[in-house]
Scaffold this motif. Structure first.
Motif, PDB file in Angstrom:
ATOM      1  N   CYS A  74      20.537  11.375 -27.570  1.00  0.00           N
ATOM      2  CA  CYS A  74      20.251  11.310 -26.106  1.00  0.00           C
ATOM      3  C   CYS A  74      18.539  10.948 -25.809  1.00  0.00           C
ATOM      4  CB  CYS A  74      20.497  12.278 -24.893  1.00  0.00           C
ATOM      5  SG  CYS A  74      21.990  13.108 -25.011  1.00  0.00           S
TER       6      CYS A  74
ATOM      7  N   PHE B  62      26.444   5.138 -20.124  1.00  0.00           N
ATOM      8  CA  PHE B  62      25.656   6.668 -20.076  1.00  0.00           C
ATOM      9  C   PHE B  62      23.918   6.513 -20.111  1.00  0.00           C
ATOM     10  CE2 PHE B  62      24.233  10.517 -21.397  1.00  0.00           C
ATOM     11  CZ  PHE B  62      24.809  10.988 -20.547  1.00  0.00           C
ATOM     12  N   HIS B  63      23.335   6.562 -19.033  1.00  0.00           N
ATOM     13  CA  HIS B  63      21.929   6.697 -19.332  1.00  0.00           C
ATOM     14  C   HIS B  63      21.609   8.454 -18.959  1.00  0.00           C
ATOM     15  CE1 HIS B  63      21.259   2.794 -18.578  1.00  0.00           C
ATOM     16  NE2 HIS B  63      22.272   2.821 -17.782  1.00  0.00           N
ATOM     17  N   ALA B  64      21.290   8.741 -20.434  1.00  0.00           N
ATOM     18  CA  ALA B  64      21.071  10.694 -20.203  1.00  0.00           C
ATOM     19  C   ALA B  64      19.691  10.774 -19.349  1.00  0.00           C
ATOM     20  CB  ALA B  64      20.355  11.156 -21.734  1.00  0.00           C
ATOM     21  N   PRO B  65      19.336  11.764 -18.584  1.00  0.00           N
ATOM     22  CA  PRO B  65      17.986  12.190 -17.971  1.00  0.00           C
ATOM     23  C   PRO B  65      17.158  12.822 -18.640  1.00  0.00           C
ATOM     24  CG  PRO B  65      19.957  13.472 -16.887  1.00  0.00           C
ATOM     25  CD  PRO B  65      20.208  12.286 -18.373  1.00  0.00           C
ATOM     26  N   TYR B  66      17.012  12.372 -20.090  1.00  0.00           N
ATOM     27  CA  TYR B  66      16.192  13.448 -21.172  1.00  0.00           C
ATOM     28  C   TYR B  66      16.717  13.214 -22.323  1.00  0.00           C
ATOM     29  CZ  TYR B  66      21.308  14.992 -21.697  1.00  0.00           C
ATOM     30  OH  TYR B  66      22.774  14.723 -21.867  1.00  0.00           O
TER      31      TYR B  66
ATOM     32  N   PHE C  47      20.142  20.265 -29.147  1.00  0.00           N
ATOM     33  CA  PHE C  47      19.595  19.851 -27.924  1.00  0.00           C
ATOM     34  C   PHE C  47      19.526  18.635 -27.781  1.00  0.00           C
ATOM     35  CE2 PHE C  47      17.323  18.782 -23.967  1.00  0.00           C
ATOM     36  CZ  PHE C  47      18.565  19.751 -23.081  1.00  0.00           C
ATOM     37  N   GLY C  48      20.010  18.090 -27.607  1.00  0.00           N
ATOM     38  CA  GLY C  48      20.098  16.368 -27.032  1.00  0.00           C
ATOM     39  C   GLY C  48      20.738  15.890 -28.346  1.00  0.00           C
ATOM     40  N   LEU C  49      21.691  16.865 -29.046  1.00  0.00           N
ATOM     41  CA  LEU C  49      22.174  15.444 -29.919  1.00  0.00           C
ATOM     42  C   LEU C  49      23.964  16.184 -29.241  1.00  0.00           C
ATOM     43  CD1 LEU C  49      23.124  14.647 -32.760  1.00  0.00           C
ATOM     44  CD2 LEU C  49      23.039  17.669 -33.788  1.00  0.00           C
ATOM     45  N   VAL C  50      24.484  14.872 -29.099  1.00  0.00           N
ATOM     46  CA  VAL C  50      26.167  15.270 -28.528  1.00  0.00           C
ATOM     47  C   VAL C  50      26.706  15.280 -29.219  1.00  0.00           C
ATOM     48  CG1 VAL C  50      28.058  13.785 -27.784  1.00  0.00           C
ATOM     49  CG2 VAL C  50      25.831  13.111 -26.828  1.00  0.00           C
TER      50      VAL C  50
ATOM     51  N   HIS D 255      32.271  13.395 -14.079  1.00  0.00           N
ATOM     52  CA  HIS D 255      30.665  13.559 -13.385  1.00  0.00           C
ATOM     53  C   HIS D 255      29.888  12.357 -14.190  1.00  0.00           C
ATOM     54  CE1 HIS D 255      32.426  17.305 -13.616  1.00  0.00           C
ATOM     55  NE2 HIS D 255      32.324  17.310 -12.033  1.00  0.00           N
ATOM     56  N   TYR D 256      30.123  11.508 -15.230  1.00  0.00           N
ATOM     57  CA  TYR D 256      29.819  10.687 -15.629  1.00  0.00           C
ATOM     58  C   TYR D 256      30.548   9.639 -16.636  1.00  0.00           C
ATOM     59  CZ  TYR D 256      29.097  14.294 -19.778  1.00  0.00           C
ATOM     60  OH  TYR D 256      29.484  15.032 -19.885  1.00  0.00           O
ATOM     61  N   GLY D 257      30.721   8.670 -16.960  1.00  0.00           N
ATOM     62  CA  GLY D 257      30.858   8.322 -17.815  1.00  0.00           C
ATOM     63  C   GLY D 257      32.535   6.818 -17.339  1.00  0.00           C
TER      64      GLY D 257
ATOM     65  N   PRO E  80      26.364  15.633 -21.998  1.00  0.00           N
ATOM     66  CA  PRO E  80      26.208  15.082 -23.824  1.00  0.00           C
ATOM     67  C   PRO E  80      25.567  15.656 -24.489  1.00  0.00           C
ATOM     68  CG  PRO E  80      27.336  13.286 -22.610  1.00  0.00           C
ATOM     69  CD  PRO E  80      26.509  14.027 -21.319  1.00  0.00           C
ATOM     70  N   GLY E  81      25.616  16.798 -24.893  1.00  0.00           N
ATOM     71  CA  GLY E  81      24.235  17.246 -26.455  1.00  0.00           C
ATOM     72  C   GLY E  81      23.808  18.477 -25.266  1.00  0.00           C
TER      73      GLY E  81
ATOM     74  N   LEU F  25      23.149  22.549 -24.077  1.00  0.00           N
ATOM     75  CA  LEU F  25      23.189  24.035 -24.633  1.00  0.00           C
ATOM     76  C   LEU F  25      22.443  24.942 -24.526  1.00  0.00           C
ATOM     77  CD1 LEU F  25      21.275  23.023 -28.382  1.00  0.00           C
ATOM     78  CD2 LEU F  25      24.221  23.356 -28.529  1.00  0.00           C
TER      79      LEU F  25
ATOM     80  N   ASN G 253      24.801   8.993 -12.747  1.00  0.00           N
ATOM     81  CA  ASN G 253      26.316   8.223 -13.696  1.00  0.00           C
ATOM     82  C   ASN G 253      27.286   8.929 -13.141  1.00  0.00           C
ATOM     83  OD1 ASN G 253      24.647   7.477 -15.777  1.00  0.00           O
ATOM     84  ND2 ASN G 253      24.173   9.518 -15.774  1.00  0.00           N
TER      85      ASN G 253
ATOM     86  N   PRO H   4      30.525   8.208 -12.041  1.00  0.00           N
ATOM     87  CA  PRO H   4      31.675   6.469 -11.751  1.00  0.00           C
ATOM     88  C   PRO H   4      32.262   6.097  -9.872  1.00  0.00           C
ATOM     89  CG  PRO H   4      32.697   7.867 -12.984  1.00  0.00           C
ATOM     90  CD  PRO H   4      31.197   9.386 -12.341  1.00  0.00           C
TER      91      PRO H   4
ATOM     92  N   PHE I 248      30.361  14.551  -5.724  1.00  0.00           N
ATOM     93  CA  PHE I 248      30.913  12.987  -7.005  1.00  0.00           C
ATOM     94  C   PHE I 248      32.704  13.569  -6.202  1.00  0.00           C
ATOM     95  CE2 PHE I 248      27.986  15.904  -9.455  1.00  0.00           C
ATOM     96  CZ  PHE I 248      27.871  15.014 -10.941  1.00  0.00           C
TER      97      PHE I 248
END
Lengths: 492, 487, 102
Positions: free
Chosen positions: A85, A101-105, A203-206, A332-334, B48-49, B51, C82, C84, C91
């Motif tokens: 991310c 998708f835009h990650a905020p982190y 952390f942040g690795l999908v 929630h996203y995607g 995603p990602g 933890l 994000n 949809p 949401f």
């Protein structure tokens, strides 16, 4: 000048930039020129950040000119696999479901690159959600092998490997769940390291297979690999599975890289290796001979459970994946399907439209392995087999420093060759999977070519948290040979 | 239809929010009705990602409750993922505990009528994360708010040991009292801090044979009253259904029913035709927990005397009624305030009366606890002492108590300032008594004659004296003087 | 011919559990492929694992905790950035008709 700049490795470039002899802006511009020229042919990147990269490079150059201290990768253009991310651009995992998708982190590893003053040029292509061994499963584009455009770059970190090999960046980060750094490194003729599980923050690795995933570097030299590991390794309070400093302190892998190893003991598993193509076997044997010549002792060992690694791996990895990928649901996203009949269809259609075939296949397999009535036969059984495999390694490491074997049974195969036979594709991971199941570090080092002039990697596996000695072992070989200096001739 | 002999069987599945500062696995502050989706971060949004990292305080709170419920605490406990798809569950799995919960095999003592108690078994208590909330609007869509997602949640499962609606209520109230005593939850049902889902069925005896009715699980209960009424309703409904269909646990399915508060009925939500497949497996993003003896001892150190034990002790040690003991122990800080006042020398019954009849009333008016009224336990003890000694009357004590709260002054000073000290000076009072006797010859005569009239006349004379002293005479002393003069 | 390790009905059931709307062709294809993979996985049964502990992860650590300290949340706008579909600060999803998920 362009070629001269691009042929430097990270340390040469960094030292040049730090001394003021080379400008980071020049190196960064050289990289983007190369991207403009060859990216169309190779297809390594999902996204690039030219403006941001050049302004970062300018900032580094200014810092150096004014005598400020800079990080260990100051001004070096690097790429990251699009599974990490970033708070800038998109994080797609090469999937339609996350295309916008835009990650905020930022992933912790990306933060660390930034803190080391690296210049991030772009995010590389991969098999969708890291599921694959050829990068053909990308939902967004095709990456080819810079050594032969009709062949795959390996996977899942195929974009990273191709970018490093094709001089479209100086180094890249990949992720390895069952060989996804080492196998493309081998196919593309670069160095690739999967660190010990827990060494680098996830952390942040999908997530694909949470108990197996690990971020690692793909570089042109072993020294660069050590440098990047130094930058990204270490405890992260945001990742409960990252190892604390007390349990396993991070060592400086670069400092002692060229120190000799007295009485190196190398384990080989002849029976297991026999499954590789004869061309690969020959090259690996020759590589091990180099160590012998330098005085290492080679010990033949028996690892009776390695044969079961693929079966155990594809149950465990897919079970975890089926759960990790449940969150991509269009709520929630995607990606969300257009006009769902009800909220259930938001799930089932968004997922059906957003995921590619291999991802669906693995979700199905993993769900089945965890479902009522099959849990014991598949998932639980696989965890037990995993323990046996770890036991095999523990036994070997009691008397040997490392194990050497091929990275893959073949060199890069043709695009489309295996795509319709998932089991055949899974079986090609035979040499890389065990390290992930056991959580140990393993590296792929270029060690020659087959008769088609396709690169072959030597895999070296070491005990958990033994990266420092592993890299030193790899460096012994690199010092004696010139394979790492070979580079592909890319035609348009 | 003839009266059937039947037994009610109820087990409870309970969820308790723990009042940590932050969520179970991320640093978001717990939500108390803020703007929707304002207390959400990438972790509890399941991006995603990301933890999870475990909140130590939540684990310790959970263990405290487990200890208070007399559970065996596991030496080794771990986390599992429970998979199901629902819009309020962002990851589409819940981090929970499956085969190795942090505690099991306990019990809770619940108070019954007349000072009796009953022991209800606890099967297990484990920690998990709460989901968010789906808001069902009138329109053709639903809304999702994730503020609650990730709130630490203790799940407690009881044995089916409750045999009446009042027992179910008693357990709920007792559990609320426990979690509030421990300070680990606000325990407010209306706010969803505690959720009770009773599993109800009947064992009916008919013609010498026993029949079990199908189990109904009731949801949407947001008050003790609803909980109690829903069990009562289900008992009748199941009796009727059995009479009508004869369905038993073997032939009928377990059902989930929802409580409709306005109509006080349960309605069928769904039949559980097949058990849902939650695909539990070990959570790979978290490491297991080992609970050492030392750590558990430290946690045990945070426990306090349980409310039920206090209640019983107040009856036996202080000779209070079970009712009074129940009122005093309803809140930990009231009980502790009471005990401090007694320890400072207050007579228990007197302190109890001052607290329950005046203190709690003032506190309620002010919307706070008795311990927040700004008076010291020692001062309350002092007040009880001056009532006990006759310096002030019981009714004057109420005014003094109120003034203490208003001014923060000590009771003896206030008694003086408010002119509430009773005249107990025998010499002064004798003079007044003599005046009264001289002015009321008839009454004096009536007293001396004796009998029914005598008692009334005695009271009249006492009243006259009190009137002359504007209520400040100590009635006990006056009565003694009257007896002496008339005897 | 040997019976398939997993049949189409099971594949459909797993697809439902996985919330994947599969086409008929996919059901057929996955039945074939998953059966082959599961046949291969049967290989594990050659090993006696009676007295082997399952190994869920390789880490030598326990008890990793966080202090109960508040960190800033994203805020409603970033949380929904994000999404949809959204409805105000929520949401938005098609109407949920059944009672509850868990």
């Amino acid at each position: 000048m362009q070629d001269e700049l691009l042929n430097m490795d990270c340390r040469q470039l960094r030292d040049g930039i730090a001394s003021g002899r080379v400008k980071s802006v020049a190196a960064t511009e050289a990289v983007f020129k190369a991207i403009e020229k060859y990216e169309g042919a190779i297809g390594a990147y999902i996204s690039t950040f030219k403006k941001q990269a050049i302004s970062k490079a300018e900032e580094i150059d200014k810092k150096i000119a004014s005598g400020e201290t800079v990080g260990e990768l100051a001004g070096v253009p690097v790429a990251v696999k699009d599974i990490m991310c970033t708070s800038f651009g998109t994080t797609t995992c090469a999937s339609k479901i996350l295309e916008s998708f835009h990650a905020p982190y930022n992933a912790t590893a990306v933060e660390k690159l930034a803190a080391a003053d690296a210049v991030i040029v772009g995010k590389t292509n991969m098999d969708e959600f890291a599921m694959g061994s050829s990068t053909e499963n990308s939902g967004l584009k095709q990456t080819v092998n810079p050594w032969d455009k009709s062949r795959v770059p390996g996977g899942s970190s195929g974009g990273s490997a191709a970018a490093v090999a094709g001089r479209l960046c100086y180094a890249a980060l990949g992720s390895d769940t069952g060989g996804s750094i080492r196998q493309p490194a081998s196919f593309c003729g670069v160095v690739g390291l999967k660190p010990t599980y827990g060494r680098v923050s996830r952390f942040g690795l999908v997530a694909f297979g949470s108990s197996l995933d690990q971020i690692g570097p793909l570089t042109r030299t072993v020294g660069d690999c050590a440098l990047l590991l130094n930058v990204i390794a270490g405890h992260d309070p945001a990742d409960s599975t990252s190892i604390d400093e007390k349990t396993a302190p991070v060592c400086d892998c670069l400092g002692k890289l060229d120190e000799p190893i007295e009485g190196l003991k190398i384990a080989v598993v002849p029976e297991f290796n026999a499954g590789a193509e004869s061309g690969v076997q020959k090259v690996i044997a020759k590589a091990i001979d180099v160590y012998k010549r330098l005085g290492a002792e080679v010990i033949e060992v028996d690892m009776p459970h390695l044969d079961y690694a693929i079966a155990a791996y594809y149950v465990i990895a897919t079970a975890e994946a089926s759960s990790n990928l449940a969150r991509y649901d269009g709520v929630h996203y995607g990606h969300r399907t257009e006009e769902p009949a009800d909220y259930i269809e938001v799930y089932s259609k968004s997922r059906a439209e957003g995921f590619g075939k291999e991802v669906k296949r693995r979700i199905m397999l993993g769900t089945y392995a965890l479902s009522s009535g099959y849990y014991d036969a598949y998932y639980l059984k696989a965890l037990k087999v995993r323990n046996l495999i770890r036991g095999d390694f523990a036994k070997v490491f009691e008397r040997c420093d490392c194990i050497m074997m091929p990275v893959a049974p073949t060199t890069a195969f043709k695009i489309g060759e295996k795509i319709d036979d998932p089991l055949a594709m899974y079986l090609s991971d035979v040499y890389t999977i065990a390290a992930n199941l056991a959580g140990i570090p393993a590296i792929s080092v270029p060690c020659g070519f087959d008769e088609k002039k396709l690169p072959i990697g030597l895999q070296i596996l070491a005990p958990a948290f033994g990266e420092e000695k592993l890299l030193r072992t790899a460096r012994i070989y690199e010092r004696e040979t010139d394979w790492h200096k070979e580079k592909p001739r890319i035609s348009n | 239809m003839a009266e059937l002999d039947y037994k009610v069987v109820v087990g409870l599945e309970i969820h308790v929010h723990l009042c940590t500062k932050t969520k179970m696995f991320c640093g978001c502050a717990l939500s108390f009705g803020e703007e929707a989706n304002s207390r959400v971060c990438p972790v509890c949004l399941g991006m995603p990602g990301v933890l999870p990292v475990m909140n130590k305080q939540a684990l310790e709170y959970a263990i405290m409750v487990a200890m208070a419920l007399n559970c065996e605490i596991a030496e080794f406990t771990k986390w599992d993922r429970k998979s199901y798809y629902y819009p309020d569950l962002p990851k589409n799995y819940q981090i929970s505990q499956y085969d190795l919960p942090l505690s099991a095999n306990g019990f809770i003592e619940i108070p019954l009528e007349g000072g009796k108690t009953k022991r209800i078994g606890i099967i297990r208590a484990h920690l998990e994360e709460d989901a968010g909330k789906n808001v069902h609007s009138e329109a053709n869509f639903s809304q999702v708010d994730l503020n609650r997602a990730g709130t630490p949640l203790l799940e407690i499962v009881t044995c089916p040991d409750m045999n009446s609606a009042s027992e179910v209520r008693a357990l709920a109230v007792e559990l609320q009292r426990i979690v509030r005593y421990l300070g680990v939850s606000e325990g407010d049902m209306q706010k969803g801090h505690m959720r009770f889902e009773p599993n109800i069925n009947l064992i009916i005896t008919k013609n010498g044979a026993e029949y079990k009715t199908p189990i109904a699980e009731v949801k949407n209960l947001n008050s003790f009253r609803a909980l109690e009424r829903s069990v009562e309703y289900e008992v009748q409904r199941q009796l009727d259904e059995f009479a009508e269909t004869g369905k038993t646990i073997e032939t009928g399915n377990k059902t989930t029913r929802g409580w409709v508060d306005e109509r006080e009925v349960t309605v069928l939500q769904r039949k559980k035709e097949e058990a849902p497949d939650y695909r539990y497996f070990p959570e790979p993003d978290l490491v297991p927990v080992k609970l050492t003896k030392e750590w558990l001892a430290e946690i045990r150190g945070h426990l306090c005397e349980l409310p039920i034990n206090k209640q019983i002790r107040y009856v036996t040690e202080y000779k209070l009624s079970d009712y009074d003991a129940g009122v005093l122990t309803a809140e930990r800080f009231t009980a502790e305030f009471f005990e401090q006042s007694v320890a400072a020398g207050g007579e228990p019954k007197r302190v109890c009366n001052l607290l329950t009849q005046t203190g709690l009333k003032i506190a309620k008016e002010r919307g706070c606890g008795v311990c927040d009224l700004g008076i010291k336990a020692e001062s309350l003890s002092e007040l009880s002492k001056i009532v006990e000694s006759g310096t002030v009357s019981s009714s004057a004590a109420v005014s003094i108590f109120e003034a203490m709260v208003e001014t923060g002054k000590e009771p003896d000073i206030l008694a003086e300032e408010l002119n509430l000290i009773q005249k107990s000076d025998a010499g002064e009072l004798e003079l007044i008594v003599e005046h009264v006797l001289a002015d009321n010859a008839k009454a004096v005569k009536d007293v001396k004659i004796g009998g029914k009239k005598s008692k009334k006349a005695h009271g009249f004379l006492l009243g006259q004296v009190m009137q002359k002293t504007r209520g400040q005479a100590n009635p006990k002393v006056v009565s003694e003087i009257l007896d002496k003069k008339l005897g | 011919m040997m019976a398939k390790r997993i049949d189409e009905a099971q594949v459909r059931k797993v697809a439902k559990l996985s919330r994947l709307a599969l086409t008929e062709a996919e059901v057929e294809e996955f039945t074939e492929q998953l059966s082959a993979i599961l046949d291969y996985a049967e290989k594990m049964n050659e090993l006696d694992t009676e007295n082997v502990e399952p190994l869920a992860h390789c880490l030598p650590i326990n008890n990793v905790f966080r202090d109960d300290c508040i960190k800033e949340s994203l805020g409603t706008e970033k949380t929904l950035a994000n999404a949809p579909q959204r409805d105000g600060e929520f949401f938005k999803v098609p109407k949920i008709l059944d009672g509850s998920g868990g």
